[in-house]
Design an enzyme around this catalytic site. Structure first.
Site, PDB file in Angstrom:
ATOM      1  N   LEU A   1       0.867  -1.175   0.000  1.00 64.08           N
ATOM      2  CA  LEU A   1       0.000   0.000   0.000  1.00 64.08           C
ATOM      3  C   LEU A   1       0.903   1.222   0.000  1.00 64.08           C
ATOM      4  O   LEU A   1       1.928   1.255   0.680  1.00 64.08           O
ATOM      5  CB  LEU A   1      -0.913   0.040   1.243  1.00 64.08           C
ATOM      6  CG  LEU A   1      -2.063  -0.961   1.319  1.00 64.08           C
ATOM      7  CD1 LEU A   1      -2.839  -0.755   2.625  1.00 64.08           C
ATOM      8  CD2 LEU A   1      -3.002  -0.841   0.132  1.00 64.08           C
ATOM      9  N   ASP A   2       0.506   2.254  -0.754  1.00 66.60           N
ATOM     10  CA  ASP A   2       1.273   3.487  -0.775  1.00 66.60           C
ATOM     11  C   ASP A   2       1.366   4.094   0.618  1.00 66.60           C
ATOM     12  O   ASP A   2       0.495   3.882   1.478  1.00 66.60           O
ATOM     13  CB  ASP A   2       0.627   4.514  -1.708  1.00 66.60           C
ATOM     14  CG  ASP A   2       0.769   4.162  -3.173  1.00 66.60           C
ATOM     15  OD1 ASP A   2       1.578   3.270  -3.494  1.00 66.60           O
ATOM     16  OD2 ASP A   2       0.076   4.788  -3.999  1.00 66.60           O
ATOM     17  N   PHE A   3       2.387   4.893   0.820  1.00 68.18           N
ATOM     18  CA  PHE A   3       2.592   5.643   2.060  1.00 68.18           C
ATOM     19  C   PHE A   3       1.321   6.382   2.487  1.00 68.18           C
ATOM     20  O   PHE A   3       0.934   6.364   3.656  1.00 68.18           O
ATOM     21  CB  PHE A   3       3.733   6.643   1.829  1.00 68.18           C
ATOM     22  CG  PHE A   3       3.890   7.696   2.885  1.00 68.18           C
ATOM     23  CD1 PHE A   3       4.443   7.382   4.116  1.00 68.18           C
ATOM     24  CD2 PHE A   3       3.518   9.005   2.634  1.00 68.18           C
ATOM     25  CE1 PHE A   3       4.610   8.362   5.093  1.00 68.18           C
ATOM     26  CE2 PHE A   3       3.683   9.994   3.595  1.00 68.18           C
ATOM     27  CZ  PHE A   3       4.231   9.669   4.835  1.00 68.18           C
ATOM     28  N   SER A   4       0.627   7.003   1.532  1.00 67.41           N
ATOM     29  CA  SER A   4      -0.529   7.840   1.848  1.00 67.41           C
ATOM     30  C   SER A   4      -1.838   7.076   1.955  1.00 67.41           C
ATOM     31  O   SER A   4      -2.850   7.644   2.357  1.00 67.41           O
ATOM     32  CB  SER A   4      -0.677   8.941   0.774  1.00 67.41           C
ATOM     33  OG  SER A   4       0.492   9.708   0.675  1.00 67.41           O
ATOM     34  N   THR A   5      -1.841   5.803   1.590  1.00 63.32           N
ATOM     35  CA  THR A   5      -3.066   5.004   1.560  1.00 63.32           C
ATOM     36  C   THR A   5      -3.243   4.250   2.871  1.00 63.32           C
ATOM     37  O   THR A   5      -2.289   3.684   3.414  1.00 63.32           O
ATOM     38  CB  THR A   5      -3.020   4.004   0.398  1.00 63.32           C
ATOM     39  OG1 THR A   5      -2.786   4.711  -0.822  1.00 63.32           O
ATOM     40  CG2 THR A   5      -4.325   3.230   0.286  1.00 63.32           C
TER      41      THR A   5
END
Length: 302
Positions: free
Chosen positions: A66-70
């Site tokens: 998962l992305d850092f921001s997700t």
């Protein structure tokens, strides 16, 4: 969700072979940077020191990214055999993932299929981004497909937004973010793919809501609580509902089960046991193949 901290880790599912966590937004899964002390890996080590595997670099085997921001559901395998069974599900396209998002503007179509090919942006100053085919500097674009289903129209801080379900049917880096931006509805709070314009919201509004991994060991099926509700974020004001979230997820679930059963019946998928190789006739994205090779190097079954 509460503010992120080392001891604040939400567990959605736990067995002897797997843990599924509800990842906080703006937290990396792991990091080799000495100054990044708070990661999902460090949270897991703090919560479950006895489960950390000294044979792995980070101590835990993350089954996907998962992305850092997700935020949202992320599966962790606790041993090599479990990691191998999860790997086979990803390899054979048996995994169902669905994300919740708030996107800018009111999406008019109740459902959209987005098929822009995505490649690496080689333009100076933009090399941290992906891009769609035809964009200047877009290198090696690969076919990608995402499904978008409208749930609600409303306002966020007074601006029109749409709450949607997003389903990635391929696995390119930043795929959902790039596809939403490409159709003119960037994700609320996505600073990177709004050309550095959308900096007001406290987070990027993308959340891994539903995850289903039918491993040979057990069925992993979880939902990470919806964070995009007025009781948790007063800036979000729903105005008109189009579809019910539970109804959409049930449809995705039934579709995934039917697809697996049909393909097994037609001989496209082998027995899900750990000794059977994956179907070789399905094309793989270059990035997915690299991830699979890395997984196999570390997780080869004994």
């Amino acid at each position: 969700m509460e503010p992120v901290s080392l001891d604040n880790l939400s567990i959605l599912y736990q067995s002897s072979d797997f843990i599924v966590v509800n990842k906080h937004w703006d937290v990396r899964i792991d990091s080799k940077m000495w100054y990044e002390k708070l990661t999902l890996q460090s949270q897991l080590r703090y919560r479950f020191p006895e489960l950390a595997d000294p044979d792995t670099y980070y101590g835990f085997r993350f089954c996907h990214q998962l992305d850092f921001s997700t935020s949202g559901a992320l599966c962790v395998a606790l041993n090599k055999a479990a990691a191998g069974s999860a790997y086979k599900c990803f390899k054979e396209r048996l995994v169902t993932k669905a994300y919740l998002a708030l996107v800018r503007g009111h999406v008019q179509e109740p459902r959209m299929t987005v098929r822009y090919a995505i490649g690496k942006n080689t333009t100076e100053g933009l090399t941290h981004m992906m891009c769609i085919e035809g964009t200047e500097g877009c290198e090696n674009p690969k076919p990608c497909q995402s499904e978008l289903i409208v749930l609600e129209h409303g306002l966020y801080s007074g601006d029109p937004v749409t709450k949607v379900i997003l389903q990635p049917l391929t696995g390119r880096t930043h795929q959902l973010r790039v596809h939403c931006s490409a159709v003119g509805h960037p994700i609320v709070g996505d600073f990177t793919y709004s050309h550095k314009q959308d900096s007001g919201p406290y987070r990027m509004m993308l959340h891994a809501y539903y995850l289903r991994i039918p491993t040979s060991k057990e069925l992993i099926e979880v939902s990470a609580p919806d964070p995009f509700v007025p009781t948790l974020d007063g800036n979000w004001v729903p105005q008109r509902a189009t579809r019910q979230l539970d109804e959409v997820i049930q449809g995705l679930k039934e579709s995934s089960v039917c697809t697996v059963e049909e393909e097994r019946r037609d001989g496209l998928l082998g027995d899900p046991g750990p000794g059977v190789p994956c179907h070789a006739g399905r094309s793989e994205m270059e990035e997915q193949r690299a991830v699979c090779e890395r997984w196999l190097a570390e997780w080869t079954l004994e």
